[in-house]
Design an enzyme around this catalytic site. Sequence first.
Site, short mmCIF file in Angstrom:
data_model
loop_
_atom_site.label_atom_id
_atom_site.label_comp_id
_atom_site.label_asym_id
_atom_site.label_seq_id
_atom_site.Cartn_x
_atom_site.Cartn_y
_atom_site.Cartn_z
N LYS A 7 -0.36 -8.70 12.28
CA LYS A 7 -1.25 -7.60 11.85
C LYS A 7 -2.63 -7.83 12.45
CE LYS A 7 -3.18 -5.15 7.90
NZ LYS A 7 -3.33 -4.99 6.47
N THR A 33 1.53 -4.55 4.17
CA THR A 33 1.31 -4.94 5.56
C THR A 33 0.67 -6.33 5.69
OG1 THR A 33 -0.86 -3.87 5.64
CG2 THR A 33 1.03 -2.56 6.34
N ASP A 34 -0.06 -6.75 4.64
CA ASP A 34 -0.86 -7.97 4.79
C ASP A 34 -0.04 -9.21 5.14
OD1 ASP A 34 -3.09 -6.48 4.30
OD2 ASP A 34 -3.31 -7.08 2.21
N THR A 65 0.83 -1.22 0.00
CA THR A 65 0.00 0.00 0.00
C THR A 65 0.85 1.25 0.00
OG1 THR A 65 -1.87 -1.02 1.09
CG2 THR A 65 -1.61 1.33 1.43
N TYR A 110 -6.14 -29.49 29.51
CA TYR A 110 -7.42 -30.16 29.30
C TYR A 110 -7.20 -31.50 28.60
CZ TYR A 110 -9.33 -25.53 30.21
OH TYR A 110 -9.64 -24.32 30.77
#
Length: 330
Positions: A156, A85-86, A12, A277
């Site tokens: 992110k 950024t993704d 971006t 658990y």
Amino acid sequence: MKKILLLSTGGTIASAPGEEGLVPKFTGEEMVKLIPELRGLCHIEYKEILNLDSTNMQPEDWLTIAREAYTGLKEYDGIVITHGTDTMAYTAGALSFMLRGLSKPVVLTGSQVPIESSLTDGKKNIYDAFKVATSSLKGVFVVFNGKIILGTRASKLYTHKYEAFHSINFPEIGYVEGENLKILVPPPENKEMELQFDDRLETDVFLLKIIPGTKPEVFDYFIESGYKGVILEGFGLGGIPYLGRNLLPGLEKLYNHGIATVVTTQSVYDGVDLTVYDVGVKALKTGVIPAYDMVKETVVAKLMWVLGHTRNLEEVRKMMLTNYCGEIIL
Ligand code: ASP
């Protein structure tokens, strides 16, 4: 004056409107020209190595970035990498393993808003990244919205907010405020090691999020498709269901086919503990490897890197549970 190399890869930050939405367009040099504050901070050289929306990035692109950074580190005092950024957290994790023994900073940054927009966070992020790249920090970092995050701990969490990244299960290394760099926690260092470019990656890795109703047959697909590693996002502390649609025989099948299976969690913070658990203990008995406090993106990169070195399941376990660059605290 320090010499810093800017490797641009798209994202971006470098984007402008195209025919079908934003596409990367600006070079590193064009972006830096928009940030007069950088003048006098360091000597900058540029290399445009990729021009991608990071959604399109493949593990092979990590190799390109790592190779360019490794080569650049022989001549420069630090590296800044502009990146979408993704998938930045995956790249940061991968670079951390492929470039172990760093004695200089390698800094990834990007932005939520393109650099040519008046609302951009890109100018501040690039300036901050250069502040970190000219510092004495050693290692791979994500620098975003003023935060300095260890490369193996970034994730992110926001798609719009300027504060896109959090440091998961590890304190922020520090922050940049105006012209000041504040270090809060010294990053883990690998003092014994010379810098290595380690490019062995096995990319046949799958990540599956378990949901209520996941069918056990899904595991046959991994075997038939030749996957070498599977990461499961279990519930909470890492629980895997065994009532109704019982997934445990599928895990055993993966183990018997020599497929390394790592269990992480759908929760963002705190990590996995399969000893609490019975839905965890039963899974553990099938031979799965708990991811403990590792960030998912780093688990993906680390498993690819580990499987690039060994397919022996006991060695895979040992390496996955070894702390190489601050990614896991046992
Ligand atoms: N899709 C963009 C990318 O990852 C998003 C961004 O950079 O913020 O390249």
